[in-house]
Motif scaffolding. Structure first.
Motif, PDB file in Angstrom:
ATOM      1  N   PRO A  41     -45.103 -21.066  75.721  1.00 14.75           N
ATOM      2  CA  PRO A  41     -46.520 -20.822  76.022  1.00 14.75           C
ATOM      3  C   PRO A  41     -47.422 -22.035  75.824  1.00 14.75           C
ATOM      4  N   HIS A  42     -46.852 -23.182  75.451  1.00 13.13           N
ATOM      5  CA  HIS A  42     -47.715 -24.326  75.123  1.00 13.13           C
ATOM      6  C   HIS A  42     -46.996 -25.643  75.393  1.00 13.13           C
ATOM      7  N   VAL A  43     -47.206 -26.188  76.576  1.00 16.37           N
ATOM      8  CA  VAL A  43     -46.640 -27.507  76.882  1.00 16.37           C
ATOM      9  C   VAL A  43     -47.701 -28.399  77.537  1.00 16.37           C
ATOM     10  N   HIS A  44     -47.466 -29.695  77.430  1.00 17.74           N
ATOM     11  CA  HIS A  44     -48.250 -30.696  78.163  1.00 17.74           C
ATOM     12  C   HIS A  44     -47.273 -31.475  79.033  1.00 17.74           C
ATOM     13  N   ILE A  45     -47.559 -31.538  80.324  1.00 18.62           N
ATOM     14  CA  ILE A  45     -46.682 -32.306  81.212  1.00 18.62           C
ATOM     15  C   ILE A  45     -47.505 -33.439  81.814  1.00 18.62           C
ATOM     16  N   PHE A 105     -58.008 -19.473  78.597  1.00 16.31           N
ATOM     17  CA  PHE A 105     -58.713 -20.734  78.363  1.00 16.31           C
ATOM     18  C   PHE A 105     -58.121 -21.430  77.152  1.00 16.31           C
ATOM     19  N   LYS A 106     -58.462 -22.718  77.037  1.00 17.50           N
ATOM     20  CA  LYS A 106     -58.095 -23.484  75.854  1.00 17.50           C
ATOM     21  C   LYS A 106     -59.319 -24.240  75.397  1.00 17.50           C
ATOM     22  N   ILE A 107     -59.563 -24.231  74.103  1.00 17.10           N
ATOM     23  CA  ILE A 107     -60.608 -25.096  73.555  1.00 17.10           C
ATOM     24  C   ILE A 107     -60.035 -25.921  72.407  1.00 17.10           C
ATOM     25  N   VAL A 162     -53.294 -21.997  68.541  1.00 14.36           N
ATOM     26  CA  VAL A 162     -52.087 -22.748  68.905  1.00 14.36           C
ATOM     27  C   VAL A 162     -51.607 -23.584  67.724  1.00 14.36           C
ATOM     28  N   HIS A 163     -50.348 -23.873  67.728  1.00 12.54           N
ATOM     29  CA  HIS A 163     -49.654 -24.738  66.745  1.00 12.54           C
ATOM     30  C   HIS A 163     -50.168 -24.654  65.310  1.00 12.54           C
ATOM     31  N   LEU A 164     -50.237 -23.457  64.770  1.00 10.06           N
ATOM     32  CA  LEU A 164     -50.613 -23.298  63.358  1.00 10.06           C
ATOM     33  C   LEU A 164     -49.501 -23.900  62.487  1.00 10.06           C
ATOM     34  N   THR A 202     -43.862 -25.141  71.812  1.00 10.09           N
ATOM     35  CA  THR A 202     -43.429 -26.488  71.420  1.00 10.09           C
ATOM     36  C   THR A 202     -44.581 -27.476  71.283  1.00 10.09           C
ATOM     37  N   ASP A 203     -45.667 -27.310  72.064  1.00 13.50           N
ATOM     38  CA  ASP A 203     -46.645 -28.385  72.216  1.00 13.50           C
ATOM     39  C   ASP A 203     -45.933 -29.649  72.726  1.00 13.50           C
ATOM     40  N   HIS A 204     -44.932 -29.418  73.568  1.00 14.12           N
ATOM     41  CA  HIS A 204     -44.155 -30.508  74.184  1.00 14.12           C
ATOM     42  C   HIS A 204     -45.094 -31.585  74.725  1.00 14.12           C
TER      43      HIS A 204
END
Ligand SMILES: [Zn+2]
Length: 472
Positions: free
Chosen positions: A58-62, A149-151, A238-240, A314-316
């Protein structure tokens, strides 16, 4: 041509059964013992294998412009790496900076992905400022199927929003029924602590964690929860990374705040001593929130088992050695991030299920089903049911290997888990009925992935409805 997967052990978030799975076209047609294969159906013998629903990150950056550079992966490289690791859907953060136009950014990200992803994908839309154009742009983006959304409460003047902008975003999200994900760290404190450390000549990667201590994340989590409470919006941290932030989230959940919690792979397995290594070795482990003192790890594992941590992402975000070296003169210039998309499933299976006593159903839930439910993909994704997309991971629990940058598919010259043993890996992976990975090798269609359109699912009950229900 259909596909019959015969003889495996089907493991979902709720059940564990032996049975066959018949796939017709893109979806699951039938599940049961002793199914017969229609003419022309490929039969895969999955005896001895576990069959999981396709995993969801549910959480990646490409595509990511960040700190004067770009993250290394493309949608082509990341999606193949994800599939080889058992992830059949990822949700990518669209991250235009504060001085970019949000809608232009959204289209840029969509274009980068379109036709270039081997697995399915969706987006979270970052709101990095709130001005007169924002509401109509966000309505358009939600109508296009991006219903989250993301903040950022951190990264002041870049991605970060002010409290006023957070309030406006959450008010709009509540009225649209959209969930808002948040990076919870106090931007002001991080900025002040960074400057203080640099003035004292503390420039190495070992000072990254002290510049954003646990309390700074707990404060961000508390503030985000308070804003959710006052706006009626639904949120997702995210990513606690640490126990104090987790306590803040639990406090909020107990008050009835609609809040979900994600932790990411690195925080379960790595601690801050990795970032305290000299030179570039330490820089490779710089991410935010930072790797923490190891005392937090049992807390995260227990909270995961208990379902207090809802999902594992992952916050890849891969940056290579050369990019990490941008921070040689100041830890504040080190690009933040570490890859993980390819290794999440195998590592959480090995160190959670196999060696850590994590319940296998909670593992499936946290890495697939719960994310599908929270983000409006269920039961199309995250399930092995008749009618669900045939995204399946046929998993070999007897596989033994080690993680290495030399054999990975992520586009990066290092892996933060170099040399770490894994017990199990995906043997065959399907995306909507098509075999994309066979015997651990990508064999499929590099452009198979589709953007998943999602509907808002947190629409509030009106006062009238509540009164009517009460009268019953
Ligand atoms: Zn992120």
């Amino acid at each position: 041509m259909g596909l019959l997967i015969r003889g495996g052990e089907i493991v979902t978030a709720e059940t564990r059964t032996h049975g066959d799975i018949l796939i017709e076209g893109e979806t699951i047609r039938e599940i049961g013992p002793g199914l017969t294969a229609p003419v022309g159906t490929e039969v895969i013998d999955a005896t001895g294998m576990l069959i999981f629903p396709g995993f969801i990150d549910p959480h990646v950056h490409i595509h990511l412009p960040f700190m004067a550079t770009f993250a290394k992966d493309t949608h082509a490289t990341a999606s193949k790496a994800g599939l080889i690791g058992g992830t059949t859907t990822f949700i990518e953060m669209v991250c235009p900076s504060r001085n970019e136009d949000a809608l232009e950014g959204y289209h840029t990200w969509k274009q980068k992905a379109e036709g270039n992803s081997a697995c399915d994908y969706a987006f979270h839309m970052t709101v990095s400022r709130y001005d007169e154009k924002t509401e109509s742009q966000l309505r358009e983006i939600v109508a296009d199927g991006t219903a989250s959304f993301k903040i950022f409460l951190s990264y002041k003047n870049f991605f970060g929003v002010t409290d006023e902008e957070m309030f406006q975003t959450l008010k709009l999200a509540a009225s649209l029924g959209v969930i808002t994900t948040a990076h919870c760290e106090n931007a002001e404190l991080v900025g002040q602590l960074q400057q203080q450390l640099l003035v004292e000549g503390k420039i190495g990667s070992e000072w990254h964690e002290p510049s954003r201590p646990e309390g700074v994340e707990a404060e961000g989590t508390t503030r985000f929860a308070t804003f959710l409470e006052q706006t009626g919006a639904t949120g997702y941290v995210v990513h606690l990374s640490c126990a104090p932030a987790l306590r803040a989230a639990i406090e909020a959940k107990l008050r009835g705040v609609k809040l979900y919690v994600e932790s990411v792979l690195p925080h379960f397995l790595l601690n801050k001593t990795y970032a305290e290594q000299a030179g570039v070795e330490g820089m490779k482990y710089v991410m935010s929130p930072p790797l923490r003192h190891e005392r937090n790890q049992p807390v995260l594992w227990h909270a995961l088992q208990a379902g207090i941590i809802d999902t594992v992402g992952t916050d890849h975000c891969p940056f290579d050695t050369e990019q990490k070296l941008l921070g040689t003169k100041a830890f504040t210039q080190i690009p933040n991030g570490i890859p993980g998309l390819e290794d999440r499933v195998n590592l959480m299976y090995t160190y959670g299920v196999k060696r850590g006593g994590l319940d296998i159903h909670r593992f499936v839930d946290a890495l697939s089903t719960k994310a599908a439910k929270i983000f409006g993909l269920y039961p199309r994704k995250g399930a092995i049911d008749v009618g669900s997309d045939a995204d399946l991971v046929i998993y070999d629990p007897e596989y033994r290997g080690r993680i290495s940058a030399k054999t990975q598919h992520t586009n990066n010259d290092y892996n933060g888990f170099e040399g770490v043993e894994i017990e199990g890996r995906p043997w065959v992976v399907t995306v909507r009925g098509k075999v994309q990975v066979r015997d651990g090798v990508f064999v499929g269609d590099p452009g198979r992935g589709q953007m998943l359109k999602r509907k808002p699912q947190y629409v509030r009950q009106t006062e009238e409805v509540r009164v009517m229900v009460h009268a019953d």
